[in-house]
Design a protein around this motif. Structure first.
Motif, PDB file in Angstrom:
ATOM      1  N   ARG A   1      42.431  43.951  31.060  1.00 40.61           N
ATOM      2  CA  ARG A   1      43.394  43.613  32.091  1.00 40.61           C
ATOM      3  C   ARG A   1      44.580  44.554  32.013  1.00 40.61           C
ATOM      4  NH1 ARG A   1      46.708  37.900  32.583  1.00 40.61           N
ATOM      5  NH2 ARG A   1      48.101  38.542  34.246  1.00 40.61           N
TER       6      ARG A   1
ATOM      7  N   GLY B   1      37.006  44.928  36.469  1.00 37.47           N
ATOM      8  CA  GLY B   1      38.238  45.519  36.951  1.00 37.47           C
ATOM      9  C   GLY B   1      38.248  47.033  36.817  1.00 37.47           C
TER      10      GLY B   1
ATOM     11  N   GLU C   1      37.545  38.853  40.709  1.00 38.36           N
ATOM     12  CA  GLU C   1      37.925  39.023  39.303  1.00 38.36           C
ATOM     13  C   GLU C   1      39.192  38.267  38.904  1.00 38.36           C
ATOM     14  OE1 GLU C   1      36.001  39.976  37.195  1.00 38.36           O
ATOM     15  OE2 GLU C   1      34.824  41.701  37.786  1.00 38.36           O
TER      16      GLU C   1
ATOM     17  N   SER D   1      40.878  42.353  41.784  1.00 42.42           N
ATOM     18  CA  SER D   1      40.517  43.753  41.554  1.00 42.42           C
ATOM     19  C   SER D   1      39.039  43.968  41.827  1.00 42.42           C
ATOM     20  CB  SER D   1      40.810  44.150  40.097  1.00 42.42           C
ATOM     21  OG  SER D   1      40.377  45.477  39.833  1.00 42.42           O
TER      22      SER D   1
END
Length: 652
Positions: free
Chosen positions: A3, A382, A417, A425
């Protein structure tokens, strides 16, 4: 699967990278490789130092000599409005015009050998120089300290800061991949929809038993609506149809209108790139065709493999689910052959899922033009990807466009996501500009083989407990959304709504939106696959239903192989064509939201038999609780839509 809200790169022009990023001085005579340090490798996540004697292999990727020229030419050969449309280059022409020079390769090799590394492969397109050595040598060469860091449940190697190289080489180095283990976080994009989370970890692929068995529990339907659940309570006032047992190749060929066009993919080679290699793949795929599509056997002459061996000196790939990749390979091969039974299939297996072996496998196909179409069913959660990996991938996919190779990537199986990352994302590599991102749909195929309806794949599950349906909780769905990494590419301008292109952006910027096109992906309306698995009674072949955008990608790749043989040419990178031409016609079916559709599903609690009971649920199709939605026209769940048979083949 990391992340981050930090932008890793600022990309321009067509949406690709514009050559080397400017390097910054880190010490006298050295320059940093920008953003070559993973964000997850921080002091709080560090658990240990890397042993100085540990062996590792990495690749120093080299800049093209004229990246801007390569991007301009790639646009020209793929744009139907260009005078040089489809005037593709050979691998030799790409190398002679754009690849790093022999002098550059020799200079990098000399620096590496001077630091004690042994030199490995230099591919024919001079994309990289491979080197093997110890962690201590690597730390000295790149002026970093290597450590072990906890990230997403794994312990991965990474440097403590940006890598640096001698200043005289900085302009030639595109990036270094393999010093960190960021690509261990790549996972295959398939799902059986049971939410079991089971996995088999391994040390060496040769030691891996087939993955844990899975079987469909009855009742299920041979086609959509064949059997109706009249024993369970009505769901939202309706008695639901039982989920299909898994569509067969003939049903999908019929639904997408490629069954009676006089073409079957002959003359085209589809490459499938995954990690590892299933030891039973040809036997499984052949048995599958014999049982489910007997008029279209998978001939030995149609199937070949190139599998990269595991280097025994390297750290073992114990973070990888080798058996899970076996299932991915099986799905990809059977789906691609099922849609294009006349095409040749080349399976290319990376030595593992770490150290970027998947990029090596993809580069193998591109450097030698080993295939006309490449289907890839894996990705990151992501876009928090080291800049080196992004630059390297873009350069490989750019060469594919120049050569007329169509590269397809699954868009992911986790919707927007948000549940995993906290923010919406798309997934990398699907968000890259020079590939075609394939999203997923839920499809209802009737008794006559025709589509009853097709809607976006975003599924929620309501579990039936003591005669009462529980709340509808999101399970999985087609990946999509607007990239923070890549600007809007030329082919999406004027087609993708600004309301989507401006998501996740700052100022007046517009981003690349995923996906481009779609095909069946929902495991609840999924594909029947046959694979050797491990059951309580032993390992043997069996069949079950599966889905994911890693079904959608090889299905669409198969449709494009049929298009190649139907049109008597190889299409290459199709995004400019489908956005400019077919998107404005009935050649692509616009996928829209369908209200109130759901299926009843029965699963074995232990995945293989009724010993531990049954799980009953309602699966709601095209769940609306995400930040991405199926909508009229282009949308960020299904892209432009799905191919519409003969019209698509005529106009693509």
């Amino acid at each position: 699967m990391r992340r981050s809200s930090t932008l890793l790169l600022s990309l321009a022009v067509v949406g690709g990278l514009t050559g080397a990023l400017p390097a910054t001085a880190s010490a006298q005579g050295r320059q940093d490789i920008p953003q070559s340090h993973p964000l997850w490798a921080n002091a709080q996540a560090k658990v240990a130092d890397t042993a100085p004697a540990a062996k590792l292999s990495f690749r120093v990727y080299l800049n093209q000599r004229d990246n801007a020229g390569a991007e301009a030419l790639a646009q020209a050969v793929s744009d139907p409005d260009s005078k040089t449309y489809r005037q593709f280059l050979s691998p030799d022409q790409v190398r002679d015009r754009f690849a790093a020079s022999d002098a550059t390769v020799n200079a990098v090799k000399a620096w590496l050998t001077g630091n004690g590394f042994s030199i490995g492969e230099v591919p024919s397109n001079r994309a990289y120089v491979e080197a093997t050595g110890t962690a201590a040598q690597t730390e000295q060469a790149f002026a970093v300290d290597l450590g072990k860091y906890r990230v997403k449940g794994q312990t991965l190697r990474a440097a403590d800061k940006n890598l640096s190289v001698p200043a005289n080489l900085a302009g030639d180095v595109l990036g270094v991949v393999g010093v960190d283990q960021a690509t261990n976080l790549f996972k295959p994009d398939h799902t059986d929809g049971i939410d079991s989370g089971k996995a088999t970890k391994s040390v060496q692929p040769s030691d891996v038993a087939p993955g844990p068995g899975f079987r469909n529990a009855p009742p299920c339907s041979a086609y959509y609506g064949e059997k109706i659940d009249t024993t369970d309570p009505a769901y939202n006032g309706k008695q639901l149809p039982y989920a299909p047992c898994g569509y067969t190749p003939g049903q999908l060929r019929s639904a997408y209108g490629v069954d009676k066009v006089g073409a079957d993919g002959k003359g085209t080679t589809i490459a499938i790139v995954d990690a590892f290699a299933s030891p039973t793949i040809y036997a499984d795929a052949s048995e599958y065709a014999r049982r489910n599509d007997p008029a279209h056997p998978l001939k030995q002459s149609q199937f070949s493999q190139h599998v990269f061996p595991v280097n025994p000196e390297l750290e073992p790939p114990d973070q990888c689910d080798a058996a899970g990749w076996y299932g991915e390979e099986t799905l990809d091969v059977e789906a691609a052959h099922g849609l294009a039974p006349g095409a040749n299939i080349l399976y290319v297996g990376g030595s593992d899922c770490q150290d970027n072996s998947l990029d090596i496998a993809l580069n193998y196909v591109v450097a030698g033009h080993k295939a006309d179409i490449v289907s890839n069913s894996y990705g990151d959660t992501g876009e928090d990807i080291p800049a080196d990996e992004v630059k390297v991938f873009n350069q490989i996919s750019l060469q594919a466009v120049l050569e007329g190779i169509g590269v397809y990537f699954s868009s992911g199986d986790n919707g927007d996501e948000v549940a995993r990352l906290g923010t919406p994302s798309p997934d990398f590599s699907a968000s890259a500009p020079w590939i075609t991102a394939v999203g997923g749909t839920s499809i209802a195929i009737g008794k006559d083989g025709k589509r009853i309806f097709e809607t976006g794949w975003e599924t929620s599950k309501s579990l039936l407990t003591n005669g009462v349906y529980g709340p509808a909780n999101y399970t999985s769905g087609s990946g999509g959304g607007t990239s923070r990494l890549f600007e809007q590419p030329f082919y999406q301008k004027g087609v993708v709504p600004d309301a989507l292109a401006t998501k996740n952006q700052t100022g007046k910027k517009k981003g690349r939106v995923v996906p481009d096109i779609s095909a069946v992906g929902d495991p609840n309306t999924g594909f029947l696959v046959g694979q050797t698995q491990t059951f309580p009674e032993g390992a043997h072949y069996d069949q079950y239903r599966i889905g994911g955008t890693s079904l959608a990608s090889p299905v669409f790749a198969g449709i494009m192989a049929v298009a190649d043989s139907f049109d008597h040419f190889h299409h290459g990178f199709i995004n400019p064509v489908i956005y400019k031409l077919t998107s404005r016609t009935a050649a692509i079916s616009d996928v829209k939201h369908v209200d109130g559709q759901a299926v009843a599903r029965v699963d074995y609690a232990n995945s293989v038999d009724a010993t531990d009971g049954l799980l009953r649920s309602a699966r709601n199709l095209d769940y609306q609780g995400l930040t991405i939605h199926t909508a009229p026209g282009y949308d960020d769940v299904t892209g432009l839509g799905t191919p519409n048979g003969l019209l698509f083949l005529l106009l693509v």
